[in-house]
Enzyme design. Structure first.
Site, PDB file in Angstrom:
ATOM      1  N   HIS A   1     -13.188   1.688  10.545  1.00  0.00           N
ATOM      2  CA  HIS A   1     -14.329   1.694  11.457  1.00  0.00           C
ATOM      3  C   HIS A   1     -15.633   1.906  10.694  1.00  0.00           C
ATOM      4  O   HIS A   1     -16.524   2.621  11.156  1.00  0.00           O
ATOM      5  CB  HIS A   1     -14.153   2.777  12.522  1.00  0.00           C
ATOM      6  CG  HIS A   1     -12.994   2.541  13.439  1.00  0.00           C
ATOM      7  ND1 HIS A   1     -12.421   3.548  14.201  1.00  0.00           N
ATOM      8  CD2 HIS A   1     -12.297   1.408  13.728  1.00  0.00           C
ATOM      9  CE1 HIS A   1     -11.409   3.046  14.909  1.00  0.00           C
ATOM     10  NE2 HIS A   1     -11.321   1.754  14.635  1.00  0.00           N
TER      11      HIS A   1
ATOM     12  N   ASN B   1     -13.344   4.279  18.828  1.00  0.00           N
ATOM     13  CA  ASN B   1     -13.207   2.914  18.323  1.00  0.00           C
ATOM     14  C   ASN B   1     -14.491   2.147  18.653  1.00  0.00           C
ATOM     15  O   ASN B   1     -14.979   2.205  19.780  1.00  0.00           O
ATOM     16  CB  ASN B   1     -12.010   2.218  18.968  1.00  0.00           C
ATOM     17  CG  ASN B   1     -10.729   3.001  18.785  1.00  0.00           C
ATOM     18  OD1 ASN B   1     -10.585   4.070  19.364  1.00  0.00           O
ATOM     19  ND2 ASN B   1      -9.807   2.495  18.002  1.00  0.00           N
TER      20      ASN B   1
END
Length: 618
Positions: A540, A583
């Site tokens: 990420h 996320n």
């Protein structure tokens, strides 16, 4: 230095030009020199969002993808005729992986390539003295091996996926909203689109709702799962006195109505679907796979405007007589090649200075600055004996539970577990808060790690993954080197990253919290005790092309238009300028939706770019 279109073409090898003319891509034979509206580099869910919205608005889009199309959704029309395959399908939808999720671990591993690998001591003491070895002080470099990478500054597990659909072909499909800003955590949380809090909330809620609609987010697909219900309600009971919230994890998926034992995971394919199944839209879209976007070139005038994108047909490298490089001209250029790929292309175009300190003539001085990642804690537990024993008794009085257990016991009397073989896995989360500033996933899924051997039945194993947030800092960098190239002959990325003291303190507290939650569920699996994972493993990475209000600290404005450029846009997780634990895909889609609407408004003259186009299964 940055190249103008004229310089690019002048520098281009005469042997590669067509009849001495500019080697335009073959698409211009069909569309003409001015026929392409939007050029997109990258075919993941963010690039697919741009493509979907722009094509639905009637714009002609050309997309290039450095990788191949290797996963497809095949549809049959009602009359039985075949409809063309749609690329970018989630590979976890294959039946073999739905039956045994641990086998999918190797698919993920095969799809990921590490970004930067430090070159360690390559001396092998027991090697045959007559065999080759690197001379002292030197090293062999290939496939990401990077002599410039200092190990203590590396995001060692950061990796990329090359292929149509990008990481959405193997992602976990987790699509939470990033939490709103919190006074106690400056620089962390949902980035602001407006300085008016009410307007900011309103715009984000609209964008998030649209992104959830496009990707098909749901929190109900695991409602009739014994394991999911058991884990969720057990944690709700354990923490009810502390008023901590546990709830279903938002996921981009849907359960098949005619085969409810299977869930279909969503990906970029769901966004491409309407394009490939509408003849009018399909004529407006071209996808060139195995094509590398090498660099962009300015028009050469006083205005900072992109005039062409140089692309390389990687398959043509197999045939020396084939056309390798060509140029695509468009009205607008969108880079959606990921948090690594976007700055890599911009750097290779000469738009940013070398090494750590930007040059005075850098066109994009903040490229690769303020990068963030997510420290990650992980463990696996085996459910407590009393929880498993309670399954036979239907502790919550749910008819579907009682029926599923009875059918399983009747069909499999020798099975020691009362949990049906095809019982869906748990998918639980607890939100990011000031008291608990991290994102959590309490579930059972496949990653590039955490596979379970045959010793313990997967039905009683639960994965706990805690994702922390790091502070954006100007000295955390992604830089590039010209003297080393990656496996695709592009400048080698190098990380210069050190988390702040505050980030490290939060990470320690995060680990303690994960251990406490785990203790309420069961005992640690000996092969997966509580541990911090390698930096970058969350995949990420953000902030490499950050967008926002402040030109002095960002790469582009809130419409993702690069500062002072007329037609260059950046997209993807790299645009998120804040630290976050959740996320990022849904938030990156929000930025893409806002940006695509701006592009449509510019090219179509006054429309807002909003649409109600249909898409598959959503």
């Amino acid at each position: 230095m940055s190249l103008s279109t004229e310089q690019m073409l002048r520098d281009y090898p005469r042997s590669m030009q067509i009849n001495g003319q500019i080697p335009k891509n073959a698409i211009h034979e069909t569309y003409g020199n001015d026929g392409v509206d939007v050029f997109i580099a990258g075919s993941g869910p963010i690039g697919a969002t741009y493509a979907k919205l722009c094509v639905e608005a009637g714009l002609r889009v050309v997309m290039v993808e450095i990788g191949a199309a290797d996963s497809f959704y095949a549809v049959n029309a009602e009359e039985g005729t075949a409809v063309p395959y749609v690329p970018g399908y989630h590979k976890k939808n294959e039946i073999e992986f739905q039956k045994d999720i641990d086998r999918f671990v190797n698919v993920i591993k095969g799809a990921l390539q590490q970004v930067s690998v430090p070159v360690r001591n390559q001396n092998v003491p027991t090697l045959d003295p007559g065999a080759w070895s690197a001379p002292p002080g030197s090293s062999a470099i290939s496939n990401g091996k990077n002599p410039h990478q200092r190990e203590f500054e590396n995001l060692s597990a950061e990796a990329v996926t090359r292929g149509v659909g990008g990481m959405s072909t193997h992602w976990t499909c987790s699509t939470p909203r990033i939490h709103p800003p919190m006074e106690s955590l400056p620089g962390i949380g949902r980035p602001k689109l407006s300085n008016d809090p009410a307007e900011d909330d309103k715009e984000w809620n609209e964008l998030y709702s649209e992104a959830e609609r496009l990707i098909g987010t749901s929190t109900k697909e695991f409602d009739e799962s014994i394991r999911h219900t058991l884990v969720l309600r057990s944690l709700q009971d354990a923490y009810k006195d502390r008023q901590r919230i546990f709830r279903p994890l938002p996921l981009a998926c849907h359960r098949l109505k005619n085969a409810p034992e299977y869930v279909e995971w969503h990906s970029a394919e769901n966004l491409f679907h309407s394009i490939y199944n509408d003849d009018k839209q399909k004529k407006l879209f071209t996808l060139l796979t195995n094509h590398r976007c090498t660099r962009l070139a300015l028009t050469g005038g006083y205005e900072k405007k992109i005039g062409a994108a140089e692309v390389r047909n990687l398959l043509a490298t197999r045939n020396p007589s084939s056309q390798l490089d060509s140029y695509i001209m468009a009205k607008v250029y969108v880079l959606a090649s990921g948090a690594i790929g976007n700055p890599q292309i911009l750097y290779n175009s000469g738009f940013s200075g070398l090494q750590v300190t930007p040059r005075n003539d850098s066109l994009i001085p903040n490229l690769g600055r303020y990068i963030t990642e997510q420290p990650m804690a992980f463990c696996q537990i085996v459910l407590r004996q009393e929880f498993v024993d309670s399954v036979r008794d239907d502790p919550y009085g749910l008819p579907w539970w009682k029926e599923a257990v009875a059918q399983h016991i009747a069909k499999n009397p020798t099975d020691a577990l009362p949990i049906p073989f095809r019982d869906p896995e748990p998918q639980v989360t607890t939100p990011f808060t000031e008291e608990h500033p991290w994102h959590t996933q309490i579930h059972r899924d496949a990653f590039s790690y955490g596979a379970v051997g045959p010793e313990v039945d997967s039905r009683v194993i639960v994965d706990l993954r805690w994702f922390g947030a790091t502070d954006p800092e100007a000295n955390n960098l992604l830089v590039f080197q010209n003297d080393v190239q990656d496996g695709y002959s592009m400048p080698q990325p190098t990380f210069r990253y050190r988390p702040s003291t505050a980030s490290n303190v939060r990470a320690r507290k995060m680990m303690a919290d994960m251990c406490e939650v785990a203790s309420n569920l069961g005992g640690y699996l000996p092969t997966s005790p509580p541990q911090f994972m390698d930096p970058g493993l969350a995949l990420h990475l953000a902030g490499t092309t950050r967008i926002g209000f402040d030109k002095a600290t960002t790469v582009a404005d809130n419409n993702s238009l690069v500062w002072d450029f007329a037609n260059l846009y950046v997209a993807g997780n790299g645009t998120i300028r804040t630290g976050f634990g959740e996320n990022p895909t849904l938030t990156s889609m929000c930025h893409a939706i806002k940006s695509a609407r701006s592009i449509i408004n510019t090219l179509k003259g006054g429309t807002d770019g909003k649409n109600t186009g249909e898409h598959r299964n959503l």
